[in-house]
Design a protein around this motif. Structure first.
Motif, short mmCIF file in Angstrom:
data_model
loop_
_atom_site.label_atom_id
_atom_site.label_comp_id
_atom_site.label_asym_id
_atom_site.label_seq_id
_atom_site.Cartn_x
_atom_site.Cartn_y
_atom_site.Cartn_z
N LEU A 127 0.83 -1.20 0.00
CA LEU A 127 0.00 0.00 0.00
C LEU A 127 0.87 1.26 0.00
O LEU A 127 0.62 2.20 -0.76
CB LEU A 127 -0.92 -0.01 1.22
CG LEU A 127 -1.86 1.18 1.39
CD1 LEU A 127 -2.82 1.28 0.22
CD2 LEU A 127 -2.62 1.06 2.71
N ALA A 128 1.90 1.27 0.86
CA ALA A 128 2.80 2.41 0.91
C ALA A 128 3.50 2.62 -0.43
O ALA A 128 3.70 3.75 -0.88
CB ALA A 128 3.83 2.21 2.02
N GLU A 129 3.87 1.53 -1.08
CA GLU A 129 4.53 1.62 -2.39
C GLU A 129 3.60 2.22 -3.43
O GLU A 129 4.00 3.10 -4.20
CB GLU A 129 4.99 0.22 -2.82
CG GLU A 129 5.75 0.19 -4.13
CD GLU A 129 7.12 0.84 -4.04
OE1 GLU A 129 7.67 1.19 -5.12
OE2 GLU A 129 7.63 1.01 -2.92
N TYR A 130 2.36 1.76 -3.46
CA TYR A 130 1.39 2.32 -4.41
C TYR A 130 1.14 3.80 -4.15
O TYR A 130 0.96 4.59 -5.09
CB TYR A 130 0.07 1.56 -4.34
CG TYR A 130 0.04 0.28 -5.13
CD1 TYR A 130 0.16 0.30 -6.52
CD2 TYR A 130 -0.14 -0.95 -4.51
CE1 TYR A 130 0.12 -0.88 -7.27
CE2 TYR A 130 -0.17 -2.13 -5.24
CZ TYR A 130 -0.04 -2.09 -6.63
OH TYR A 130 -0.08 -3.25 -7.36
N LEU A 131 1.12 4.18 -2.87
CA LEU A 131 0.85 5.57 -2.51
C LEU A 131 2.09 6.46 -2.63
O LEU A 131 1.98 7.69 -2.61
CB LEU A 131 0.32 5.65 -1.09
CG LEU A 131 -1.07 5.03 -0.83
CD1 LEU A 131 -1.35 4.99 0.67
CD2 LEU A 131 -2.15 5.82 -1.56
N PRO A 134 6.18 6.86 2.90
CA PRO A 134 7.03 6.07 3.80
C PRO A 134 6.23 4.96 4.46
O PRO A 134 5.06 5.15 4.79
CB PRO A 134 7.50 7.10 4.84
CG PRO A 134 7.25 8.44 4.23
CD PRO A 134 6.10 8.28 3.31
N GLN A 135 6.86 3.80 4.64
CA GLN A 135 6.21 2.71 5.35
C GLN A 135 6.95 2.45 6.65
O GLN A 135 8.16 2.32 6.68
CB GLN A 135 6.18 1.44 4.50
CG GLN A 135 7.55 0.98 4.00
CD GLN A 135 7.48 -0.41 3.40
OE1 GLN A 135 7.18 -1.39 4.08
NE2 GLN A 135 7.77 -0.49 2.11
N TYR A 159 14.03 -3.68 19.52
CA TYR A 159 13.32 -2.86 18.55
C TYR A 159 14.27 -1.89 17.86
O TYR A 159 15.31 -1.53 18.39
CB TYR A 159 12.16 -2.10 19.20
CG TYR A 159 12.56 -1.08 20.25
CD1 TYR A 159 12.93 0.22 19.89
CD2 TYR A 159 12.57 -1.41 21.60
CE1 TYR A 159 13.29 1.16 20.84
CE2 TYR A 159 12.93 -0.48 22.56
CZ TYR A 159 13.29 0.81 22.18
OH TYR A 159 13.66 1.73 23.12
N ASP A 160 13.89 -1.51 16.66
CA ASP A 160 14.55 -0.44 15.91
C ASP A 160 13.68 0.80 15.98
O ASP A 160 12.45 0.72 16.07
CB ASP A 160 14.74 -0.82 14.44
CG ASP A 160 15.73 -1.97 14.25
OD1 ASP A 160 16.68 -2.05 15.05
OD2 ASP A 160 15.55 -2.75 13.29
N VAL A 161 14.30 1.97 15.92
CA VAL A 161 13.58 3.23 15.85
C VAL A 161 13.55 3.67 14.39
O VAL A 161 14.61 3.78 13.75
CB VAL A 161 14.23 4.32 16.72
CG1 VAL A 161 13.51 5.66 16.52
CG2 VAL A 161 14.18 3.91 18.19
N VAL A 162 12.36 3.88 13.85
CA VAL A 162 12.18 4.28 12.46
C VAL A 162 11.43 5.61 12.44
O VAL A 162 10.40 5.75 13.10
CB VAL A 162 11.40 3.22 11.66
CG1 VAL A 162 11.32 3.61 10.19
CG2 VAL A 162 12.05 1.85 11.80
N GLU A 163 11.95 6.57 11.68
CA GLU A 163 11.34 7.89 11.62
C GLU A 163 11.00 8.28 10.19
O GLU A 163 11.65 7.83 9.24
CB GLU A 163 12.30 8.94 12.22
CG GLU A 163 12.67 8.68 13.66
CD GLU A 163 13.58 9.77 14.23
OE1 GLU A 163 13.39 10.94 13.87
OE2 GLU A 163 14.48 9.42 15.01
N PRO A 167 2.57 12.60 5.23
CA PRO A 167 1.75 11.39 5.46
C PRO A 167 2.60 10.12 5.35
O PRO A 167 3.64 10.10 4.69
CB PRO A 167 0.71 11.47 4.35
CG PRO A 167 1.38 12.23 3.25
CD PRO A 167 2.26 13.24 3.93
N ALA A 168 2.12 9.06 6.00
CA ALA A 168 2.85 7.80 6.02
C ALA A 168 1.87 6.65 6.25
O ALA A 168 0.70 6.86 6.58
CB ALA A 168 3.91 7.82 7.12
#
Length: 254
Positions: A127-131, A134-135, A159-163, A167-168
């Motif tokens: 979905l993120a790719e189509y839009l 960022p995912q 866990y990793d921190v992803v920023e 919109p995302a």
């Protein structure tokens, strides 16, 4: 974002006509992981304002799950429903949902990390790719600060921190929160909340790219699960450990 799936407490079946899910064979419920997504969206709304819109792609009976989502506190819903979408695989579903989202205004798309029926786990990323957004997947914690979003992505080592910037698209895991139970007041209010229906044409979906006949994947064959056989009882006469190890080795578990 919500998907209606067969109740995991009942027997799930495929249709012999086209090898797709037989929705009449069991009751439909909100995908469990999507309930965590709804809750997280509601928590973000309570903290930052805005509104929560439920988006569902599915047949007419998915209305029941939409009303359940609204009774949790969501403001409104959009139901993408069209016979042309029947049999769409995960990639087609992501494409169709991306087109439906194109008819809406949003800052953040929140969904569960996978569904309890297909369990592909790829719709959020696709979905993120189509839009073209960022995912942020497998989120165990979500924080929003202005236009910035940060998640803690669950891993085997912590866990990793992803920023990213809004919109995302965010997919969440079940440890992120505890979904609320709808109150009687919210259940009654949900009956009056707006639910807009979208057809494939309304959303600008190219029907040549969706549906069973155009899917990139297919279920070639299926068979009912065999009945459970009687278990093997190992009597411990001083050599129970050896017998258990031999049994596991025979079954290629060790």
């Amino acid at each position: 974002m919500v998907k209606q799936v067969p109740d995991t407490a009942t027997e799930r079946k495929l249709s012999s006509d086209d090898n797709t899910l037989d929705r009449a064979a069991s009751d439909g419920v909100i995908n469990e992981l999507d309930e965590y997504a709804i809750e997280e969206a509601l928590l973000l709304k309570e903290k930052h304002g805005g509104e929560v819109t439920i988006l569902t792609m599915g047949p007419d009976q998915a209305t029941d799950s939409i009303r359940k989502a609204l009774s949790m506190g969501a403001d409104k819903a959009v139901h993408l429903v069209d016979d042309a979408l029947h049999g769409s695989d995960a990639l087609q579903t992501a494409y169709a949902l991306s087109k439906a989202l194109g008819t809406l205004e949003y800052d953040l798309v929140v969904l569960g990390s996978e569904s309890t029926d297909a369990r592909t786990g790829i719709v959020g990323a696709a979905l993120a790719e189509y839009l073209g957004l960022p995912q942020l997947t497998l989120a165990g914690k979500v924080e929003v600060d202005g236009r910035a979003i940060k998640i803690q992505r669950a891993t085997d080592y912590g866990y990793d921190v992803v920023e990213a910037q809004l919109p995302a698209v965010v997919s969440v895991v079940e440890k992120i929160n505890e979904p609320r139970y709808p109150s009687f007041k919210l259940i009654m209010q949900a009956k009056k909340k707006p639910v807009a229906k979208l057809s494939a044409a309304d959303a600008g979906i190219d029907t040549a790219l969706v549906g069973l006949a155009n899917a990139a994947t297919e279920t070639v064959d299926f068979a009912p699960a065999p009945p459970r056989a009687a278990g093997t009882v190992i009597k411990d006469e001083g050599d129970g450990g050896v017998k258990a190890a031999d049994f596991l080795a025979e079954k290629k578990f060790v």
